[in-house]
Motif scaffolding. Structure first.
Motif, PDB file in Angstrom:
ATOM      1  N   PHE A 181      64.879  36.589  10.474  1.00  0.00           N
ATOM      2  CA  PHE A 181      63.451  36.591  10.770  1.00  0.00           C
ATOM      3  C   PHE A 181      62.691  37.549   9.856  1.00  0.00           C
ATOM      4  CE2 PHE A 181      64.521  34.636  14.921  1.00  0.00           C
ATOM      5  CZ  PHE A 181      63.548  33.646  14.940  1.00  0.00           C
ATOM      6  N   ALA A 182      63.298  38.701   9.547  1.00  0.00           N
ATOM      7  CA  ALA A 182      62.641  39.662   8.652  1.00  0.00           C
ATOM      8  C   ALA A 182      62.431  39.065   7.267  1.00  0.00           C
ATOM      9  CB  ALA A 182      63.470  40.943   8.564  1.00  0.00           C
ATOM     10  N   ILE A 183      63.428  38.336   6.760  1.00  0.00           N
ATOM     11  CA  ILE A 183      63.298  37.710   5.436  1.00  0.00           C
ATOM     12  C   ILE A 183      62.204  36.647   5.453  1.00  0.00           C
ATOM     13  CG2 ILE A 183      64.481  36.250   3.759  1.00  0.00           C
ATOM     14  CD1 ILE A 183      67.057  37.739   4.475  1.00  0.00           C
ATOM     15  N   ILE A 184      62.174  35.839   6.522  1.00  0.00           N
ATOM     16  CA  ILE A 184      61.134  34.801   6.619  1.00  0.00           C
ATOM     17  C   ILE A 184      59.747  35.435   6.690  1.00  0.00           C
ATOM     18  CG2 ILE A 184      60.239  32.942   8.072  1.00  0.00           C
ATOM     19  CD1 ILE A 184      63.152  32.384   8.900  1.00  0.00           C
ATOM     20  N   ILE A 185      59.609  36.492   7.517  1.00  0.00           N
ATOM     21  CA  ILE A 185      58.320  37.183   7.632  1.00  0.00           C
ATOM     22  C   ILE A 185      57.930  37.814   6.303  1.00  0.00           C
ATOM     23  CG2 ILE A 185      57.173  39.151   8.730  1.00  0.00           C
ATOM     24  CD1 ILE A 185      58.767  38.479  11.268  1.00  0.00           C
ATOM     25  N   CYS A 186      58.914  38.369   5.600  1.00  0.00           N
ATOM     26  CA  CYS A 186      58.652  38.958   4.285  1.00  0.00           C
ATOM     27  C   CYS A 186      58.111  37.918   3.313  1.00  0.00           C
ATOM     28  CB  CYS A 186      59.938  39.593   3.745  1.00  0.00           C
ATOM     29  SG  CYS A 186      59.868  40.074   2.009  1.00  0.00           S
ATOM     30  N   ILE A 187      58.712  36.744   3.291  1.00  0.00           N
ATOM     31  CA  ILE A 187      58.255  35.673   2.387  1.00  0.00           C
ATOM     32  C   ILE A 187      56.825  35.261   2.720  1.00  0.00           C
ATOM     33  CG2 ILE A 187      58.644  33.287   1.699  1.00  0.00           C
ATOM     34  CD1 ILE A 187      61.647  33.793   2.099  1.00  0.00           C
ATOM     35  N   TYR A 188      56.528  35.085   4.020  1.00  0.00           N
ATOM     36  CA  TYR A 188      55.175  34.702   4.398  1.00  0.00           C
ATOM     37  C   TYR A 188      54.169  35.798   4.047  1.00  0.00           C
ATOM     38  CZ  TYR A 188      56.262  30.386   6.886  1.00  0.00           C
ATOM     39  OH  TYR A 188      56.630  29.100   7.191  1.00  0.00           O
ATOM     40  N   MET A 189      54.557  37.060   4.239  1.00  0.00           N
ATOM     41  CA  MET A 189      53.647  38.158   3.900  1.00  0.00           C
ATOM     42  C   MET A 189      53.338  38.195   2.414  1.00  0.00           C
ATOM     43  SD  MET A 189      54.830  41.429   6.201  1.00  0.00           S
ATOM     44  CE  MET A 189      54.400  41.550   7.924  1.00  0.00           C
ATOM     45  N   LEU A 190      54.365  37.958   1.586  1.00  0.00           N
ATOM     46  CA  LEU A 190      54.153  37.996   0.139  1.00  0.00           C
ATOM     47  C   LEU A 190      53.327  36.800  -0.333  1.00  0.00           C
ATOM     48  CD1 LEU A 190      57.678  39.192  -1.022  1.00  0.00           C
ATOM     49  CD2 LEU A 190      55.546  40.474  -1.132  1.00  0.00           C
ATOM     50  N   LEU A 191      53.583  35.623   0.235  1.00  0.00           N
ATOM     51  CA  LEU A 191      52.828  34.443  -0.173  1.00  0.00           C
ATOM     52  C   LEU A 191      51.385  34.464   0.344  1.00  0.00           C
ATOM     53  CD1 LEU A 191      55.516  31.640   0.302  1.00  0.00           C
ATOM     54  CD2 LEU A 191      54.798  32.750  -1.817  1.00  0.00           C
ATOM     55  N   GLU A 192      51.171  35.114   1.487  1.00  0.00           N
ATOM     56  CA  GLU A 192      49.831  35.188   2.072  1.00  0.00           C
ATOM     57  C   GLU A 192      49.253  36.594   1.950  1.00  0.00           C
ATOM     58  OE1 GLU A 192      48.235  32.595   3.241  1.00  0.00           O
ATOM     59  OE2 GLU A 192      49.895  31.199   2.947  1.00  0.00           O
ATOM     60  N   LYS A 193      49.644  37.305   0.924  1.00  0.00           N
ATOM     61  CA  LYS A 193      49.249  38.705   0.795  1.00  0.00           C
ATOM     62  C   LYS A 193      47.732  38.858   0.693  1.00  0.00           C
ATOM     63  CE  LYS A 193      50.051  40.641  -3.099  1.00  0.00           C
ATOM     64  NZ  LYS A 193      50.724  41.257  -4.266  1.00  0.00           N
ATOM     65  N   GLU A 194      47.098  38.053  -0.137  1.00  0.00           N
ATOM     66  CA  GLU A 194      45.653  38.165  -0.325  1.00  0.00           C
ATOM     67  C   GLU A 194      44.905  37.860   0.971  1.00  0.00           C
ATOM     68  OE1 GLU A 194      44.344  39.341  -2.939  1.00  0.00           O
ATOM     69  OE2 GLU A 194      46.213  39.451  -4.094  1.00  0.00           O
ATOM     70  N   ARG A 195      45.336  36.813   1.680  1.00  0.00           N
ATOM     71  CA  ARG A 195      44.669  36.458   2.937  1.00  0.00           C
ATOM     72  C   ARG A 195      44.862  37.548   3.989  1.00  0.00           C
ATOM     73  NH1 ARG A 195      46.082  30.718   5.412  1.00  0.00           N
ATOM     74  NH2 ARG A 195      45.141  30.142   3.402  1.00  0.00           N
ATOM     75  N   LEU A 196      46.077  38.092   4.098  1.00  0.00           N
ATOM     76  CA  LEU A 196      46.319  39.172   5.055  1.00  0.00           C
ATOM     77  C   LEU A 196      45.481  40.403   4.721  1.00  0.00           C
ATOM     78  CD1 LEU A 196      50.207  38.918   5.456  1.00  0.00           C
ATOM     79  CD2 LEU A 196      48.469  38.261   7.128  1.00  0.00           C
ATOM     80  N   GLY A 197      45.341  40.682   3.416  1.00  0.00           N
ATOM     81  CA  GLY A 197      44.508  41.817   3.014  1.00  0.00           C
ATOM     82  C   GLY A 197      43.049  41.617   3.403  1.00  0.00           C
ATOM     83  N   ARG A 198      42.523  40.401   3.195  1.00  0.00           N
ATOM     84  CA  ARG A 198      41.136  40.122   3.589  1.00  0.00           C
ATOM     85  C   ARG A 198      40.962  40.254   5.100  1.00  0.00           C
ATOM     86  NH1 ARG A 198      41.693  35.795  -0.091  1.00  0.00           N
ATOM     87  NH2 ARG A 198      41.916  34.330   1.653  1.00  0.00           N
ATOM     88  N   HIS A 199      41.931  39.746   5.874  1.00  0.00           N
ATOM     89  CA  HIS A 199      41.831  39.858   7.328  1.00  0.00           C
ATOM     90  C   HIS A 199      41.851  41.325   7.771  1.00  0.00           C
ATOM     91  CE1 HIS A 199      43.526  35.513   7.962  1.00  0.00           C
ATOM     92  NE2 HIS A 199      42.309  35.530   7.443  1.00  0.00           N
ATOM     93  N   ALA A 200      42.713  42.121   7.158  1.00  0.00           N
ATOM     94  CA  ALA A 200      42.797  43.544   7.518  1.00  0.00           C
ATOM     95  C   ALA A 200      41.489  44.263   7.195  1.00  0.00           C
ATOM     96  CB  ALA A 200      43.967  44.199   6.790  1.00  0.00           C
ATOM     97  N   ARG A 201      40.895  43.957   6.027  1.00  0.00           N
ATOM     98  CA  ARG A 201      39.627  44.604   5.665  1.00  0.00           C
ATOM     99  C   ARG A 201      38.493  44.176   6.608  1.00  0.00           C
ATOM    100  NH1 ARG A 201      41.831  43.899   0.397  1.00  0.00           N
ATOM    101  NH2 ARG A 201      40.911  41.803   0.253  1.00  0.00           N
ATOM    102  N   LYS A 202      38.497  42.892   7.015  1.00  0.00           N
ATOM    103  CA  LYS A 202      37.470  42.437   7.958  1.00  0.00           C
ATOM    104  C   LYS A 202      37.607  43.126   9.313  1.00  0.00           C
ATOM    105  CE  LYS A 202      36.657  37.837   5.983  1.00  0.00           C
ATOM    106  NZ  LYS A 202      36.769  36.374   6.211  1.00  0.00           N
ATOM    107  N   LEU A 203      38.845  43.258   9.799  1.00  0.00           N
ATOM    108  CA  LEU A 203      39.054  43.947  11.082  1.00  0.00           C
ATOM    109  C   LEU A 203      38.635  45.402  11.002  1.00  0.00           C
ATOM    110  CD1 LEU A 203      42.518  42.458  12.166  1.00  0.00           C
ATOM    111  CD2 LEU A 203      40.283  42.001  13.189  1.00  0.00           C
ATOM    112  N   ALA A 204      38.987  46.060   9.891  1.00  0.00           N
ATOM    113  CA  ALA A 204      38.595  47.463   9.727  1.00  0.00           C
ATOM    114  C   ALA A 204      37.075  47.587   9.672  1.00  0.00           C
ATOM    115  CB  ALA A 204      39.226  48.029   8.452  1.00  0.00           C
TER     116      ALA A 204
END
Length: 375
Positions: A181-204
């Motif tokens: 599960f950690a490897i799968i989550i890691c892959i999704y985080m790396l592939l969706e890095k830009e989107r996750l960053g935008r979501h984090a900045r919006k929440l902040a």
């Protein structure tokens, strides 16, 4: 409700909650432990993604420079996916190269050990035949054994052994599932890095005050820059230590120089501690093939490691993250004491971030005082 009343109410609620938590500390710690177990794949995947993102970003920058003159450059999304694929393939090739270099050495070591043990068996047998061994105590001990009690103890021991095996199997399956599960989550985080960053900045931006938002984003930026420099320099330092160890073993005519150099380079990714692991392995291998050279092997290894730890490592790694050698040693020591290997890895860039933020705050305060004094 006015602002002051809200603040007083918030302080009261926080105080009561803290008091209740302290009165039920064991239950709170149990809930925290269960929550950590649930979030462990996410935490492990995030840490793995942080490590892989460093070379992936480096590859992405190189590709951007190479494709800069192209008429139809790749989109940022495609460029990120290509850099991620190149990084994963490169990591797998490195592991494959390590296995290709290690397996023949281990095979040759096993063959030489087998030949040496087989050649030593006649000497051992001659030694046993040449000494009149008194085995009367053994016969008396065997005759005094209670077979029924011994069988009962064996049965009880088998029950305990079976239970331990079941626990070990369950733990192994849990580790495998968590790792998957950690490897799968890691892959999704790396592939969706830009989107996750935008979501984090919006929440902040939505839930934090502007000052807190700016400070948190600034901390994350400085930490990632420091961690990138730290990890890159750590890899270079591991290569340097491996080469030094190989040359030292070759100069002092110690066995397994190439194997020890490779093991040292691989294990030295872990600051300060990894070299000790390869030291124990090299001493054990030397003991098997050349017992008379064990002391020389240990002295050579410890001297090279001491020189590297005290003079090369603080300057290569500390210089890359902007830390003086003394601060690098102190950060690694404190991190290792508190959180083990992961503490050693993360406390050096954290110390660099803390020092940089303190410098920025000190400069801001000095300028502010200067403006007040001049006015």
């Amino acid at each position: 409700m006015d602002k002051k009343t809200k603040q007083n109410l918030l302080v009261t609620v926080m105080g009561v909650s803290l008091f209740v938590a302290l009165m039920n500390l064991s239950a709170v710690l149990g809930c925290v432990g269960k929550l950590m177990d649930l979030l462990l794949p996410v935490i492990a995947g995030g840490i793995l993604a942080l490590f892989i993102s460093v070379p992936a970003n480096g590859v992405k920058k190189r590709l951007q420079k190479l494709l800069k003159k192209e008429k139809k450059p790749l989109s940022d999304r495609k460029l990120q996916n290509v850099s991620f694929a190149i990084t994963i393939i490169s990591i797998l090739l490195v592991f494959l190269l390590v296995l290709i270099l290690l397996i023949p050495e281990i095979s040759r070591s096993s063959e030489s050990l087998y030949v040496q043990v087989r050649a030593s068996i006649p000497g051992w047998m001659e030694y046993l035949d040449g000494h009149d061994l008194n085995i009367q105590w053994l016969e008396e001990w065997i005759s005094g054994i209670d077979l029924e009690k011994a069988m009962q103890n064996i049965s009880d021991g088998m029950d305990v052994l079976f239970g331990n095996l079941v626990n070990a199997l369950s733990f192994t399956v849990n580790i495998i599932v968590t790792g998957a599960f950690a490897i799968i989550i890691c892959i999704y985080m790396l592939l969706e890095k830009e989107r996750l960053g935008r979501h984090a900045r919006k929440l902040a931006h939505a839930y934090l005050k502007p000052v807190w938002e700016e400070n948190i984003l600034h901390f994350c930026t400085v930490f990632y820059r420091s961690f990138t420099n730290f990890l890159s320099s750590q890899c270079w330092e591991a290569v340097i230590l491996g080469i030094l160890m190989f040359l030292s073993f070759a100069i002092f005519r110690l066995p397994y120089g190439s194997l020890v150099g490779m093991l040292t380079a691989v294990c030295a990714i872990i600051p300060y501690v990894g070299a000790l692991i390869s030291c124990a392995i090299s001493v054990f291998l030397t003991l098997l093939i050349a017992p008379s050279a064990v002391l020389r092997c240990l002295i050579v290894y410890l001297v090279v490691q001491f020189i590297e730890n005290q003079f090369i490592y603080p300057r290569v790694v500390g210089g890359s993250v902007g830390l003086p050698p003394l601060y690098t040693l102190i950060a690694a020591m404190i991190g290792g004491k508190l959180f083990g290997i992961m503490g050693i890895i993360f406390f050096i860039p954290l110390a660099a971030v803390a020092i940089e933020l303190v410098k920025e705050d000190a400069i801001h305060r000095i300028r502010k005082k200067g403006n007040i004094a001049s006015s």
